[in-house]
Design a protein around this motif. Structure first.
Motif, PDB file in Angstrom:
ATOM      1  N   CYS A   1      25.887  39.303  46.262  1.00 22.74           N
ATOM      2  CA  CYS A   1      25.242  39.576  44.974  1.00 22.74           C
ATOM      3  C   CYS A   1      23.733  39.716  45.147  1.00 22.74           C
ATOM      4  CB  CYS A   1      25.537  38.453  43.977  1.00 22.74           C
ATOM      5  SG  CYS A   1      27.198  38.468  43.287  1.00 22.74           S
TER       6      CYS A   1
ATOM      7  N   THR B   1      21.657  43.170  44.670  1.00 24.11           N
ATOM      8  CA  THR B   1      20.609  43.168  43.647  1.00 24.11           C
ATOM      9  C   THR B   1      19.318  43.745  44.219  1.00 24.11           C
ATOM     10  OG1 THR B   1      21.561  41.276  42.470  1.00 24.11           O
ATOM     11  CG2 THR B   1      19.224  41.717  42.104  1.00 24.11           C
TER      12      THR B   1
ATOM     13  N   PHE C   1      26.944  38.680  39.455  1.00 22.08           N
ATOM     14  CA  PHE C   1      26.154  39.767  40.053  1.00 22.08           C
ATOM     15  C   PHE C   1      24.920  40.058  39.207  1.00 22.08           C
ATOM     16  CE2 PHE C   1      25.588  44.546  40.513  1.00 22.08           C
ATOM     17  CZ  PHE C   1      24.766  44.432  41.628  1.00 22.08           C
TER      18      PHE C   1
ATOM     19  N   SER D   1      22.450  37.123  39.315  1.00 19.35           N
ATOM     20  CA  SER D   1      21.998  36.680  40.631  1.00 19.35           C
ATOM     21  C   SER D   1      20.480  36.581  40.755  1.00 19.35           C
ATOM     22  CB  SER D   1      22.540  37.621  41.710  1.00 19.35           C
ATOM     23  OG  SER D   1      22.020  37.299  42.976  1.00 19.35           O
TER      24      SER D   1
END
Length: 288
Positions: free
Chosen positions: A176, A180, A273, A276
């Motif tokens: 994640c 990101t 996600f 995160s």
């Protein structure tokens, strides 16, 4: 024919009960939530007296819940209790010892494969218990699990599950974070996942979890953030008791605990996600 009863008809238990029902070995199933019983849509002949079955499968939050359920239960000599939870090995050993005084056998059979695996009868089980007991119940286990690993004596299955989950959930949070960063850098996340799967960073997280549950937009991994937080909390206790390394376990637990503290415990964990970046910043700042 071995008769089976299932206690707990949530996301995992529902699929397990259905598989046993289809195999013709399920005689009873129950859940504290009447709606869960209805949603399981089991055969009309399946009743709620699970204690009448030879083998009792528990798909509940923890071994402590099983202990509570069985505390006043009129168990019969020779019954087998299958503990499908994610719990601490010490709890497994304590329950097994108590059940032995009643002439009952116990197997900790921690599972992985998620709700989809339960629906399809393709779980993987990590088991602890006597070899002869596991051999006896294998015809039952074959109906719900494609792969079954006997890891050792009672508690070994739960120990392996804690190791499995600390690696899995830590890998999920690391993925994640990495994706990101890819997104912030202007990269296409789906394309980035393709690259990961073509290289050495591939894992179940990139090959299945992201494409199926996140990039598809379904945001339905069929488990809550609080479940992951509970698992990593147990893994921390397990690591501390062994005086073992727990750097990634501790960090992942802090991230998940932060999410729960913010009120996201009941949220499907696929949403981690999108959470995160903020979670990582908060945990980083708190650690400075």
């Amino acid at each position: 024919m071995i008769t089976c009863g299932v206690v707990g008809l949530g996301q995992m238990g529902r699929g397990i009960a259905r598989r046993l029902d289809q195999a013709g070995v399920l005689v009873a199933a129950q859940d504290a939530n009447a709606q869960a019983v209805d949603a399981a849509a089991l055969s009309p002949g399946v009743h709620t007296d699970v204690l009448s079955a030879e083998v009792l499968l528990f798909v509940v939050p923890s071994t402590a819940d099983i202990d509570h359920f069985l505390a006043e239960a009129p168990l019969r000599n020779g019954q087998v209790i299958i503990d499908l939870t994610t719990s601490h090995p010490d709890d497994s050993a304590a329950l097994a010892e108590r059940l032995a005084t009643q002439g009952c056998a116990y197997v900790d059979a921690a599972m992985t494969g998620g709700a989809a695996g339960a629906d399809a009868g393709k779980l993987t089980l990590m088991m602890g218990g006597a070899p002869e007991v596991i051999a006896r119940i294998d015809p039952v286990l074959q109906q719900i699990a494609q792969q079954r690993f006997h890891m050792g004596s009672v508690g070994a299955g739960h120990a392996m599950k804690l190791v499995h989950n600390l690696i899995l959930h830590s890998a999920f949070m690391a993925t994640c974070e990495g994706l990101t960063l890819a997104q912030k850098a202007g990269l296409d996340v789906a394309r980035a996942v393709d690259v990961l799967n073509a290289g050495n960073a591939r894992s179940f997280v990139t090959e299945v979890r992201f494409p199926r549950d996140i990039l598809s937009g379904t945001m339905n991994a069929r488990s809550r953030i609080s479940n992951l937080e509970k698992d990593l909390g147990l893994a921390r206790q397990f690591a501390q008791a062994l005086d073992g390394p727990a750097c990634y376990t501790n960090l992942t637990h802090r991230l998940l605990h932060q999410a729960v503290t913010q009120g996201a415990g009941e949220t499907d964990f696929s949403h981690l996600f999108e959470m995160s970046g903020p979670l990582t910043k908060e945990v980083d700042n708190a650690g400075r």
